[in-house]
Design a protein around this motif. Structure first.
Motif, PDB file in Angstrom:
ATOM      1  N   ASN A 139       0.852  -1.181   0.000  1.00 42.76           N
ATOM      2  CA  ASN A 139       0.000   0.000   0.000  1.00 42.76           C
ATOM      3  C   ASN A 139       0.892   1.237   0.000  1.00 42.76           C
ATOM      4  O   ASN A 139       1.980   1.228   0.581  1.00 42.76           O
ATOM      5  N   PHE A 140       0.430   2.280  -0.646  1.00 39.99           N
ATOM      6  CA  PHE A 140       1.257   3.482  -0.722  1.00 39.99           C
ATOM      7  C   PHE A 140       0.382   4.722  -0.663  1.00 39.99           C
ATOM      8  O   PHE A 140      -0.825   4.685  -0.938  1.00 39.99           O
ATOM      9  N   ALA A 141       1.009   5.825  -0.268  1.00 36.84           N
ATOM     10  CA  ALA A 141       0.347   7.118  -0.174  1.00 36.84           C
ATOM     11  C   ALA A 141       1.351   8.191  -0.554  1.00 36.84           C
ATOM     12  O   ALA A 141       2.563   7.946  -0.617  1.00 36.84           O
ATOM     13  N   CYS A 142       0.845   9.396  -0.796  1.00 35.10           N
ATOM     14  CA  CYS A 142       1.706  10.503  -1.199  1.00 35.10           C
ATOM     15  C   CYS A 142       1.274  11.766  -0.479  1.00 35.10           C
ATOM     16  O   CYS A 142       0.068  12.052  -0.357  1.00 35.10           O
ATOM     17  N   LEU A 143       2.256  12.514   0.023  1.00 32.52           N
ATOM     18  CA  LEU A 143       2.034  13.806   0.662  1.00 32.52           C
ATOM     19  C   LEU A 143       2.902  14.848  -0.030  1.00 32.52           C
ATOM     20  O   LEU A 143       4.087  14.597  -0.298  1.00 32.52           O
ATOM     21  N   VAL A 144       2.331  15.998  -0.319  1.00 32.99           N
ATOM     22  CA  VAL A 144       3.050  17.096  -0.960  1.00 32.99           C
ATOM     23  C   VAL A 144       2.983  18.308  -0.030  1.00 32.99           C
ATOM     24  O   VAL A 144       1.883  18.801   0.268  1.00 32.99           O
ATOM     25  N   THR A 145       4.131  18.766   0.430  1.00 27.90           N
ATOM     26  CA  THR A 145       4.205  19.913   1.339  1.00 27.90           C
ATOM     27  C   THR A 145       4.939  21.052   0.660  1.00 27.90           C
ATOM     28  O   THR A 145       6.028  20.857   0.123  1.00 27.90           O
ATOM     29  N   VAL A 146       4.333  22.226   0.701  1.00 27.39           N
ATOM     30  CA  VAL A 146       4.934  23.432   0.127  1.00 27.39           C
ATOM     31  C   VAL A 146       5.080  24.451   1.244  1.00 27.39           C
ATOM     32  O   VAL A 146       4.118  24.731   1.972  1.00 27.39           O
ATOM     33  N   THR A 147       6.282  24.995   1.396  1.00 20.93           N
ATOM     34  CA  THR A 147       6.580  25.975   2.437  1.00 20.93           C
ATOM     35  C   THR A 147       6.867  27.321   1.798  1.00 20.93           C
ATOM     36  O   THR A 147       7.760  27.431   0.947  1.00 20.93           O
ATOM     37  N   MET A 148       6.102  28.331   2.212  1.00 23.38           N
ATOM     38  CA  MET A 148       6.277  29.699   1.717  1.00 23.38           C
ATOM     39  C   MET A 148       6.938  30.550   2.793  1.00 23.38           C
ATOM     40  O   MET A 148       6.947  30.189   3.968  1.00 23.38           O
ATOM     41  N   ALA A 149       7.466  31.674   2.382  1.00 25.35           N
ATOM     42  CA  ALA A 149       8.137  32.578   3.315  1.00 25.35           C
ATOM     43  C   ALA A 149       7.136  33.519   3.943  1.00 25.35           C
ATOM     44  O   ALA A 149       6.130  33.889   3.331  1.00 25.35           O
ATOM     45  N   GLY A 150       7.414  33.918   5.203  1.00 19.59           N
ATOM     46  CA  GLY A 150       6.597  34.908   5.869  1.00 19.59           C
ATOM     47  C   GLY A 150       5.197  34.409   6.171  1.00 19.59           C
ATOM     48  O   GLY A 150       4.936  33.215   6.304  1.00 19.59           O
ATOM     49  N   ARG A 151       4.292  35.363   6.259  1.00 19.68           N
ATOM     50  CA  ARG A 151       2.909  35.014   6.585  1.00 19.68           C
ATOM     51  C   ARG A 151       2.171  34.429   5.401  1.00 19.68           C
ATOM     52  O   ARG A 151       1.254  33.642   5.562  1.00 19.68           O
ATOM     53  N   GLY A 152       2.519  34.816   4.196  1.00 20.51           N
ATOM     54  CA  GLY A 152       1.842  34.308   3.027  1.00 20.51           C
ATOM     55  C   GLY A 152       0.467  34.930   2.854  1.00 20.51           C
ATOM     56  O   GLY A 152      -0.471  34.574   3.566  1.00 20.51           O
ATOM     57  N   SER A 153       0.349  35.825   1.896  1.00 23.75           N
ATOM     58  CA  SER A 153      -0.931  36.479   1.664  1.00 23.75           C
ATOM     59  C   SER A 153      -1.915  35.508   1.036  1.00 23.75           C
ATOM     60  O   SER A 153      -1.549  34.425   0.566  1.00 23.75           O
ATOM     61  N   ALA A 154      -3.181  35.917   1.012  1.00 26.17           N
ATOM     62  CA  ALA A 154      -4.216  35.055   0.444  1.00 26.17           C
ATOM     63  C   ALA A 154      -3.972  34.817  -1.043  1.00 26.17           C
ATOM     64  O   ALA A 154      -4.183  33.705  -1.545  1.00 26.17           O
ATOM     65  N   ASP A 155      -3.517  35.850  -1.759  1.00 29.08           N
ATOM     66  CA  ASP A 155      -3.252  35.688  -3.191  1.00 29.08           C
ATOM     67  C   ASP A 155      -2.076  34.753  -3.426  1.00 29.08           C
ATOM     68  O   ASP A 155      -2.107  33.914  -4.342  1.00 29.08           O
ATOM     69  N   GLU A 156      -1.018  34.886  -2.620  1.00 31.19           N
ATOM     70  CA  GLU A 156       0.132  33.995  -2.771  1.00 31.19           C
ATOM     71  C   GLU A 156      -0.253  32.549  -2.475  1.00 31.19           C
ATOM     72  O   GLU A 156       0.153  31.634  -3.211  1.00 31.19           O
ATOM     73  N   ARG A 157      -1.012  32.344  -1.440  1.00 31.75           N
ATOM     74  CA  ARG A 157      -1.438  30.979  -1.113  1.00 31.75           C
ATOM     75  C   ARG A 157      -2.326  30.410  -2.199  1.00 31.75           C
ATOM     76  O   ARG A 157      -2.232  29.220  -2.535  1.00 31.75           O
ATOM     77  N   ALA A 158      -3.196  31.223  -2.763  1.00 24.03           N
ATOM     78  CA  ALA A 158      -4.065  30.749  -3.841  1.00 24.03           C
ATOM     79  C   ALA A 158      -3.256  30.376  -5.080  1.00 24.03           C
ATOM     80  O   ALA A 158      -3.531  29.362  -5.736  1.00 24.03           O
ATOM     81  N   ASP A 159      -2.239  31.177  -5.398  1.00 23.54           N
ATOM     82  CA  ASP A 159      -1.399  30.867  -6.562  1.00 23.54           C
ATOM     83  C   ASP A 159      -0.624  29.576  -6.342  1.00 23.54           C
ATOM     84  O   ASP A 159      -0.511  28.743  -7.257  1.00 23.54           O
ATOM     85  N   VAL A 160      -0.072  29.411  -5.142  1.00 22.44           N
ATOM     86  CA  VAL A 160       0.688  28.195  -4.844  1.00 22.44           C
ATOM     87  C   VAL A 160      -0.217  26.971  -4.861  1.00 22.44           C
ATOM     88  O   VAL A 160       0.134  25.913  -5.416  1.00 22.44           O
ATOM     89  N   ALA A 161      -1.399  27.089  -4.281  1.00 23.07           N
ATOM     90  CA  ALA A 161      -2.335  25.970  -4.277  1.00 23.07           C
ATOM     91  C   ALA A 161      -2.738  25.587  -5.689  1.00 23.07           C
ATOM     92  O   ALA A 161      -2.827  24.392  -6.029  1.00 23.07           O
ATOM     93  N   SER A 162      -2.982  26.585  -6.536  1.00 17.73           N
ATOM     94  CA  SER A 162      -3.342  26.296  -7.922  1.00 17.73           C
ATOM     95  C   SER A 162      -2.211  25.601  -8.664  1.00 17.73           C
ATOM     96  O   SER A 162      -2.440  24.648  -9.421  1.00 17.73           O
TER      97      SER A 162
END
Length: 505
Positions: free
Chosen positions: A434-457
């Motif tokens: 059995n296998f699974a996958c996790l993807v973690t992305v780390t941004m700098a600072g607080r991360g604005s809503a627009d930056e988080r939305a772009d990274v998530a997309s």
């Protein structure tokens, strides 16, 4: 004229993944779910016999509601019951302030220490000795597990013949099949971590190799290269973590020293197997390396400070009890830790059909708009003595789904073909896991809503290129962040509903 001896290489394809299921009598419910529904109906019958219709109707309605919430699933396969449990657990943790952590002299750690937060708080790092030298082992008392971490240097596919890539994949498949015979191995994970290149590393390398008597023109060229080359470049690192249980076959637990000796004896074999899969040079991480890696993971801005210390040849001493963050706070869809803000996604669907060996190339590539990206694949090998039973169970379930209806669905027929092919490959010696996958992305600072939305997309689009369906780990971002680290943490042992029961719902 064409050369008859010239062989055209045809790219190999891979696939045939099957999601484990436990079919029940009621469509959409597993074996345990169907059993609970029938138990509710049987419970209502005595009330009807004694003319207690109100109680009978109430029990029947509760049974129907239960069947609805566990059978109603979204596109990611998450039922309403699962979402409800997550919501309640998140509400309880926020009320108790368990989603917050503070370290240092004003925190909760003893003697002003900065322990690792959450599920990693009780972990320890031990030092073992092998013929190649000392190496570190992560011990988790809650799980009774010992994790050995290898640092690798993947060769990549640049200027590599397709035949060599096929050979690496074949060696990887063979090593995965042999993992089922590893005594006490619970799981192993592969973590690929990418980040923008640090210019200090190149400058340090050039400075250490400089002659001092070079011509002015050569010195000017090298200085220009050092200033311009790191811009836009990235660096990648890969880690393989093997997690062993201290339980013997007889059921008794082995002592800590016995486990360290056992891992020391298995280390050369594991290194040799990984080197044959294209992982490049492999070496076990020692205690300072593990402490440094965890410290940078929770405080990514510290990576530059470590590079400066290395360039100035200043030794940095870290202990496991002081390599944690100063402060963390988990939100519903993100995780704030010191200088970083991380979001973690989980794989909810494997690729449909067949894929090629380069399917994960874009997902594993570095992103310039984030500090770090960590892609972790977690594998749980099925023991060799259980493989025939698991394969036969999948075949029987697939055949039942095809034969139980007058007109079989194409999806069920495809699953039946995949199950039969898996049974044939298992009979020929293939592994099963059995296998699974996790993807973690780390941004700098607080991360604005627009930056988080772009990274998530961008992450979700990269998942689509790999033909994976990714979903944010809502309500458990701190635990998912810890599980994505190559430290051997298994989230199945921390579920609100035990895994052996939740798999049958």
């Amino acid at each position: 004229m064409s050369d008859d001896n010239t062989r055209i290489h045809k790219p190999r394809t891979y696939g045939n993944w099957i999601e484990p299921r436990t079919p029940g009598i009621i469509p959409g419910l597993g074996l345990l779910g169907s059993g609970l529904v029938f138990a509710g109906i049987l419970l209502a019958l005595p009330f009807m016999l004694f003319n207690l219709f109100i109680w009978a109707i109430a029990i029947f309605m509760l049974t129907c509601a239960f069947a609805y919430v566990i059978s109603r699933k979204d596109v990611h396969g998450k039922s309403l019951a699962t979402k409800l449990v997550v919501r309640v657990g998140w509400w309880v943790s926020t009320v108790r302030r368990e989603n917050m952590y503070r370290g240092g002299i004003l925190g909760f750690g003893p003697d002003g220490s900065m322990l690792l937060p959450g599920l990693l708080a009780k972990t320890q790092v031990l030092q073992a000795q092998s013929a190649q030298g000392a190496f570190g082992v992560v011990y988790c008392p809650r799980q009774h597990t010992y994790t050995l971490v290898l640092r690798t240097s993947p060769n990549g596919e640049d200027l590599v013949d397709p035949e060599q890539v096929d050979l690496w994949v074949a060696e990887w498949a063979q090593s995965k099949a042999e993992m089922a015979d590893e005594q006490g191995l619970l799981q192993y994970s592969v973590t690929v971590e990418t980040s923008p290149a640090n210019p200090l590393q190149l400058r340090q390398e050039v400075t250490n190799q400089a002659d001092g008597n070079e011509p002015d023109f050569a010195a000017s060229v090298m200085s220009t290269i050092v200033d311009s080359y790191p811009q836009g470049s990235s660096q990648a690192a890969a880690y393989v973590a093997f997690t062993y249980s201290d339980r013997r076959v007889s059921g008794r637990r082995r002592s800590q020293q016995d486990m360290l000796n056992e891992l020391a004896s298995r280390l050369p074999y594991l290194v040799e197997k990984m080197q044959g899969t294209g992982a490049g040079a492999c070496s076990p991480m020692d205690v300072p390396d593990l402490c440094r890696y965890v410290r940078i993971a929770y405080d990514p801005q510290q990576a530059q400070q470590f590079d400066i210390a290395d360039m100035q040849r200043v030794p940095v001493s870290l202990q496991w009890k002081n390599c944690g963050p100063m402060a963390t706070q988990a939100s519903w869809d993100c995780y704030r830790h010191d200088s970083g803000l991380s979001e973690t996604w989980e794989m909810t669907m494997t690729p449909k059909g067949v894929v090629q060996a380069t399917i994960l190339k874009r997902l594993l590539a570095a992103q310039q708009d984030v500090l770090r990206k960590r892609v972790t694949w977690i594998f749980r090998p099925v023991p060799a003595d259980r493989k025939p039973d698991v394969v036969d169970k999948d075949v029987n379930q697939a055949d039942y789904a095809v034969n139980s209806s007058k007109k079989a669905k194409p999806r069920d027929m495809r699953r039946a073909r995949a199950a039969n092919q898996t049974a044939e490959e298992e009979a020929n010696g293939a592994g099963l896991e059995n296998f699974a996958c996790l993807v973690t992305v780390t941004m700098a600072g607080r991360g604005s809503a627009d930056e988080r939305a772009d990274v998530a997309s961008s992450v979700e689009n990269l998942g689509s290129t790999a033909r994976l369906r990714l979903r944010p780990v809502y309500g458990s971002q701190d635990s998912a962040f810890a599980a994505a680290l190559p430290l051997g943490l298994s989230l199945r042992q921390y579920q609100a509903v035990p895994a052996k029961y939740s798999d049958m719902l």
